[in-house]
Design a protein around this motif. Structure first.
Motif, PDB file in Angstrom:
ATOM      1  N   ILE A 219       0.841  -1.209   0.000  1.00  0.00           N
ATOM      2  CA  ILE A 219       0.000   0.000   0.000  1.00  0.00           C
ATOM      3  C   ILE A 219       0.873   1.254   0.000  1.00  0.00           C
ATOM      4  CG2 ILE A 219      -1.687   1.341   1.339  1.00  0.00           C
ATOM      5  CD1 ILE A 219      -2.802  -1.430   2.310  1.00  0.00           C
ATOM      6  N   GLY A 222       2.386   2.181  -3.254  1.00  0.00           N
ATOM      7  CA  GLY A 222       1.419   2.575  -4.287  1.00  0.00           C
ATOM      8  C   GLY A 222       1.161   1.486  -5.308  1.00  0.00           C
ATOM      9  N   TYR A 224      -0.358  -1.441  -4.788  1.00  0.00           N
ATOM     10  CA  TYR A 224      -1.732  -1.925  -4.600  1.00  0.00           C
ATOM     11  C   TYR A 224      -2.463  -0.995  -3.637  1.00  0.00           C
ATOM     12  CZ  TYR A 224      -0.509  -6.395  -6.791  1.00  0.00           C
ATOM     13  OH  TYR A 224      -0.125  -7.360  -7.688  1.00  0.00           O
ATOM     14  N   THR A 225      -3.766  -0.888  -3.806  1.00  0.00           N
ATOM     15  CA  THR A 225      -4.598  -0.116  -2.881  1.00  0.00           C
ATOM     16  C   THR A 225      -5.228  -1.063  -1.865  1.00  0.00           C
ATOM     17  OG1 THR A 225      -6.615  -0.385  -4.190  1.00  0.00           O
ATOM     18  CG2 THR A 225      -5.192   1.499  -4.743  1.00  0.00           C
TER      19      THR A 225
END
Length: 335
Positions: A219, A222, A224-225
């Motif tokens: 996360i 950046g 993967y959310t």
């Protein structure tokens, strides 16, 4: 006509429901909600149940327009579940049974889910996927028992989702699993996760450790959310559950599948199961949050069936057990 009242308090919900010959007259419940990032401790959960028990009982009677003398049988959850909440709820049921001078029936929590699912959906003899915070089992009925075909060998699927929700500091209101489901709907990028199906059983602990360890870094970079990770987790664990359910259906020659338990409310799980069932020419049965989440009416319904078939529990045997297997119960009310 038989009127049964059911007391359910095996986890963080205290539910009291009233059933009259298969008709739900009332089904209020009160949920113990902890701050984001925290689970619920047995001791604190038991205190919650003790604090709200009388209020929920009065509400159940009022909604059903009944008085204590109208009730025929008291039903309560014997297990499985968390020790302290189970005991505190059983104490209320025992006290009420003695004050009202009514017979009492000890009910298996898992069978409560199954019988409520059968009542609400009209499913006759389905293969059952029972998924909740404390249990994950694939079940089919044969010769007076609900037989367990496959299950988790470590943690339950609901526990897996709840613990990942803590990593993301998601709210526990209305439930961590529900909030993961809402985030997952917005996820677009799939992260491949360990897929652990072992014969008819599943394992979630390794998968959870993997995503817990990777989540913060993925996360922050950046890459993967949080939405992507919730999506990936749901898709993987649900695919595992669909696989073992389909295998059980094939073995049984079953054309019906019923999803019960708190995770059974998840719309994505229902959608995936529907696709599998349709491909097999089978029918999916599922319920909404009123009946798939722990509630008193499901305990009343299972207790009602037991009582009608001649089963009652002596006061000396109205104990609780955290480990009460689905297949330990003789099903006297089915052919």
């Amino acid at each position: 006509m038989v009127i049964a009242i059911g007391f359910e308090g095996s986890a963080n919900k205290l539910g009291i429901g009233i059933i009259r010959d298969g008709e739900v007259l009332s089904n209020p419940r009160d949920t113990y909600i902890t701050p984001p990032g925290q689970g619920f401790l047995p001791r604190d959960t038991a205190k919650h149940h003790q604090a709200v028990a009388l209020e929920v009982l009065h509400k159940a009677l009022k909604e059903a327009c009944l008085k204590p003398q109208d009730i025929d049988v008291i039903c309560y959850t014997k297990g499985p579940g968390m020790g302290a909440p189970l005991v505190s709820t059983a104490l209320v049921a025992r006290t009420v049974a003695q004050l009202w001078n009514k017979p009492i029936v000890a009910v298996n929590h898992c069978i409560g889910h199954i019988e409520m699912g059968r009542l609400v959906t009209g499913a006759e003899n389905p293969t059952v996927l029972y998924v909740s915070g404390g249990n994950t089992q694939v079940i089919a009925y044969l010769q007076k028992r609900y037989r367990i075909f496959g299950e988790t060998i470590d943690i339950a699927v609901g526990n897996c989702l709840d613990r990942f929700a803590r990593v993301l500091k998601l709210s526990n209101d209305p439930s961590p699993g529900y909030n993961i489901e809402q985030l997952a709907k917005k996820g677009k990028k799939f992260l491949e996760l360990p897929y652990a199906v072992k014969g008819m059983d599943v394992s979630f602990s390794g998968l959870l450790s993997y995503i817990e360890e990777k989540a913060v870094g993925l996360i922050e970079s950046g890459e993967y959310t949080p939405e992507d990770l919730c999506f990936s987790l749901q898709e993987t664990v649900f695919a595992m559950l669909i696989e073992i359910t389909e295998r059980a259906m094939a073995h049984c020659g079953s054309q019906e599948v019923l999803i019960v338990g708190g995770v059974g409310c998840n719309e994505r799980l229902q959608e995936m199961m529907y696709i599998m069932a349709k491909e097999r020419g089978a029918h999916l049965y599922a319920t909404d949050e009123r009946f798939c989440i722990d509630n008193g009416a499901m305990i009343a319904q299972a207790g009602y069936l037991m009582y009608k078939s001649g089963q009652t529990t002596s006061l000396a045997e109205t104990s609780c057990t955290q480990r009460f297997r689905t297949d330990e119960v003789e099903v006297t009310w089915r052919d």
